[in-house]
Motif scaffolding. Sequence first.
Motif, mmCIF file in Angstrom:
data_model
loop_
_atom_site.group_PDB
_atom_site.id
_atom_site.type_symbol
_atom_site.label_atom_id
_atom_site.label_comp_id
_atom_site.label_asym_id
_atom_site.label_seq_id
_atom_site.Cartn_x
_atom_site.Cartn_y
_atom_site.Cartn_z
ATOM 1 N N GLN A 284 -12.423 -1.893 14.578
ATOM 2 C CA GLN A 284 -13.376 -2.680 13.787
ATOM 3 C C GLN A 284 -13.449 -4.117 14.308
ATOM 4 O O GLN A 284 -14.531 -4.698 14.402
ATOM 5 C CB GLN A 284 -12.953 -2.689 12.312
ATOM 6 N N TYR B 278 -5.831 5.217 5.208
ATOM 7 C CA TYR B 278 -7.078 5.079 5.988
ATOM 8 C C TYR B 278 -7.504 3.614 6.093
ATOM 9 O O TYR B 278 -7.825 3.121 7.180
ATOM 10 C CB TYR B 278 -8.186 5.913 5.336
ATOM 11 N N GLU B 279 -7.502 2.899 4.979
ATOM 12 C CA GLU B 279 -7.943 1.498 4.975
ATOM 13 C C GLU B 279 -6.966 0.583 5.723
ATOM 14 O O GLU B 279 -7.350 -0.473 6.208
ATOM 15 C CB GLU B 279 -8.098 0.983 3.531
ATOM 16 N N ASP B 280 -5.703 1.000 5.791
ATOM 17 C CA ASP B 280 -4.675 0.156 6.402
ATOM 18 C C ASP B 280 -4.433 0.506 7.868
ATOM 19 O O ASP B 280 -3.693 -0.208 8.548
ATOM 20 C CB ASP B 280 -3.336 0.341 5.660
ATOM 21 N N ARG C 229 -7.717 1.940 13.424
ATOM 22 C CA ARG C 229 -9.057 1.780 12.837
ATOM 23 C C ARG C 229 -9.419 0.301 12.701
ATOM 24 O O ARG C 229 -10.526 -0.120 13.044
ATOM 25 C CB ARG C 229 -9.096 2.462 11.464
ATOM 26 N N ARG C 230 -8.470 -0.496 12.234
ATOM 27 C CA ARG C 230 -8.724 -1.935 12.086
ATOM 28 C C ARG C 230 -8.968 -2.594 13.453
ATOM 29 O O ARG C 230 -9.803 -3.489 13.581
ATOM 30 C CB ARG C 230 -7.532 -2.610 11.411
ATOM 31 N N SER D 3 0.853 -1.189 0.000
ATOM 32 C CA SER D 3 0.000 0.000 0.000
ATOM 33 C C SER D 3 0.884 1.232 0.000
ATOM 34 O O SER D 3 1.718 1.399 0.898
ATOM 35 C CB SER D 3 -0.904 -0.006 1.243
ATOM 36 N N ASP E 297 -10.913 10.072 6.247
ATOM 37 C CA ASP E 297 -10.954 9.140 5.116
ATOM 38 C C ASP E 297 -10.133 9.628 3.924
ATOM 39 O O ASP E 297 -10.017 8.942 2.917
ATOM 40 C CB ASP E 297 -12.397 8.839 4.707
#
Length: 942
Positions: A428, A418-420, A424-425, A218, A413
């Motif tokens: 979740q 953001y996704e990595d 945040r993970r 990423s 975002d």
Amino acid sequence: MDANTIYAVVDIETTGTNVAEGNRMIQFGCVLVQNGEIINHFNTDVNPQTSIPQSIQALTGISEAQVKRAPLFDDVAGTIFSLLSDTVFVAHNVNFDFPFVNAELERVGYPRLDIQAIDTVTLSQILMPTVPSYRLHDLTQYLNIVHDHPHTANDDALVTGELLIVLFKRMLELPIVTLQQMVAEEAELPRDTGEVFKWGLAEVRRHPRSLPDYLYVSHGIALRKTPVITATDDREYTYPRTKKNKLKRFPEHFEWRADQAKMMNLVYRQYTDAQTANQPLIVEAPTGTGKTLGYALPMAYLAQKFDKQVVIATDTVLLQNQLINQTMPLLERMLPFETHAEVVKGNAHYLDLSRFKISLSQTDHSKQTQLIKLRLLVWLTQTATGDLDELHFKNEPPYLDSVYHHGMADLTDTDPFYEDDFLRRLYQRLKYTRFIIVNHAFLIQHADLLGDNFHQPYLVVDEAQHLADYALKTQRQKFDFQVSLSTSRRLMELLDPENEYGLTAATDGLTLNDDLNTFYRWLIEFSRQLRALSDYLTNHFKAQFGGKFTKPYKEIVISEDDWVGFLTQREGLFEQLDILVGKFQDRLAKITDSFYKQSNRWLKSDEELFLRFSHAVNAITDAWDTLSAIRQAPKHEEAGTGSYLYWLTISNDLSHIMVASNLMTVEGFLSQQIYSHFQAPMFTGATLFSSNRSQYLYDQLDLDRAAVKMRRLKSDFDFAAQAKMYISNDAPDIKDEDAYNQYVSHTLIQALSQVNRPTLVLFNSLAAIEAVYERLTDAIHPKQRLILAQGISGSKEKLIKRFMDEDNAVLLGAASFWEGIDLPQDKLQLLVIARLPFDSPDQLETKVQYERMKAKGKNPFYNLSLPKATLRLRQGVGRLIRTRQDYGAVIVLDSRLVSRHYGQTILKTLPASLPTMTGTVPQLLSDMTKFFKKHKSISHDS
């Protein structure tokens, strides 16, 4: 370097570290490695023609008689020169071995070796970033490499060669993108170590392979995929109440403990019985009970039955890691259903990928920072959590301040990662997690988040005796006016339009420049108003600082009414500063967004300037938030009037002032701010009560004694057979510190000469340790006993590791050594209590606590000081017997335990079956010698 290079892996033993001072080589070992295999080896003793220090003989086992028959270095120099020529020199700490070998060669007329040299310590730190220790012996243990004779050149060279093969293999398995980033860093590593990664990159390019399934890339960084967790099943499972049913679930060879089974049933009944489900539960479970499994197993069934989550709060990050790495895997083997656990820590424990990526583009002159960046790049291919604790940094490096996570509120975002994002993970995954493992500090700060987000989960407070301390500690706030004024001055210099090297000059002509100029004007106003506030505060309380200063700084306690009065008087000024800080935060977000949208146009120096700007603004706003917390403290409804202590610290020239606040009692705080977010909490620990009648624990946990169910389990250790306590009755007056330290030192010297056992000595202060350590090391040669001391011999982790590596070491510790260290059976057999563990009454906060208790008509000694000391002594004695196989003696040198009435109160809290003897030191040591003769010897018995 290439695939066919021959690596000469060398280790030497010497009489000292400096050839110029006459130190000489006494042993040389070398193995040759090529294409991942050891192809040859050479080793020899060397006659140094000088004496070998006793400490070197003790360390290496090489005697003067052994080397007397060996060849001189002159005789083997030609062989060594020929052997090493046209190779790459390798050593575990190459900056010692390589210069020493060259100096010895030059001394006897040979030229210096003009060859490349690389370091396996550095390579290990980079390629095995999560290993706790990089000492050669520790690495070989970690990798299961047989290392029979540490500190001998031939064996050390052999295992270093095997280590090198492992390291090269690991490097060549790295993704090409990771190796590219590592080479691009151009890190300044010892000698030619950096060339290894250039060769590795070239090799991987020659033989490309696809990315492993567990990795992905990423934004130019290779990361490890995190496992996907789905909702747990909702079937019903029957809790195993009976011994027979429990044994069916227990793994083979698992030790049955009756009190552990009792604890399991007690917990399960408590929360399934409607009459007790809303009642707090306290369980004191002595060492050896197996308390973590004792609550974890029933809580797993309860969580499954009622579809709830369990928050476990324990004392430290270390204990969190023990729970997740030891207890939870065992629990999963015992359950008929799947469960999942996650460790949650404060934001600063996690890596912020965006900040890390930005840092990679910055040039660093710090070798430490360069090394950390390489370690992080490799670690990111291994970690699923992003928890920086996995890297075992001994002292937190300054670089981490620029890359740690600032929390979910700081993540948008638009962030490229953001996704990595690790945090945040994590949050979740928590939706599908049965056990959420936090530490006490996190619980205190985030009880509302944990409780409200997860619909009032169960709460287990392990090591519950510490919860109040963390509650008070986390409510401690300090604001330093001088620090914030200095930060604002640096910011103004950075944004000054006249500064041609500043951030405003770098953005000239851009719309971003207007925002920075506006920020500059706001900073001028902020600095002016903050200085005015500092002056007002100094003048308002000037009379209370009194006359002449005897120290550079003076501390004064101010009343809550006086503090509230000042806040009211300067309310308008505070409001103006609040508005300015709010503007700082809003405008920083806008400027940051604008800056990174144009990231292609910035030089590295521009990015560095911007990061300095961003960090400084965050420092100011964070500090102002702290002052806001101090201002809000009196308004907390959960704490009654007088719950907070306020004090000022001012310099003798009145130019530097700090204001601080601290919650002084947990009364009303824990029950309303913490427990209210959970089901009725459960509290446990090995040492909770100072006596059956004591109110102390209930006060510390903010609990109504009448509304709590309490159970104290009994230890099943056979203290009569396993241990004995000795109490000295001839100690001098405790108030005469010099005489008392002399007495402790003299007694220890006698004890250590008569009883050759692994020994832990517990003190009340580092000053006492220093005084005693000096006398001990003067009297005892390191060859006889290794003496380790807190504050002198290294970090707590290092001290414990070295203590465990020796057979009969002596460890002097204070504070945290009274509890929380778990030494195996044969690693602690003599415990010495130098002094009863009473808190110093001179501390500002202790004085205020005592005054508060007196005002309520309570005796501070019997209601606070004595219970705390009693618990700490119980915890200290608890270090000695940890299993049914342990044995050992404890000697208390503080005669107050038998001469003062309260000593009997303390003694009654210790195991009733523990044999006790009181007498003079000679009498005690004579009996102690007999005690150890009854028990099996250890390898270095006297």
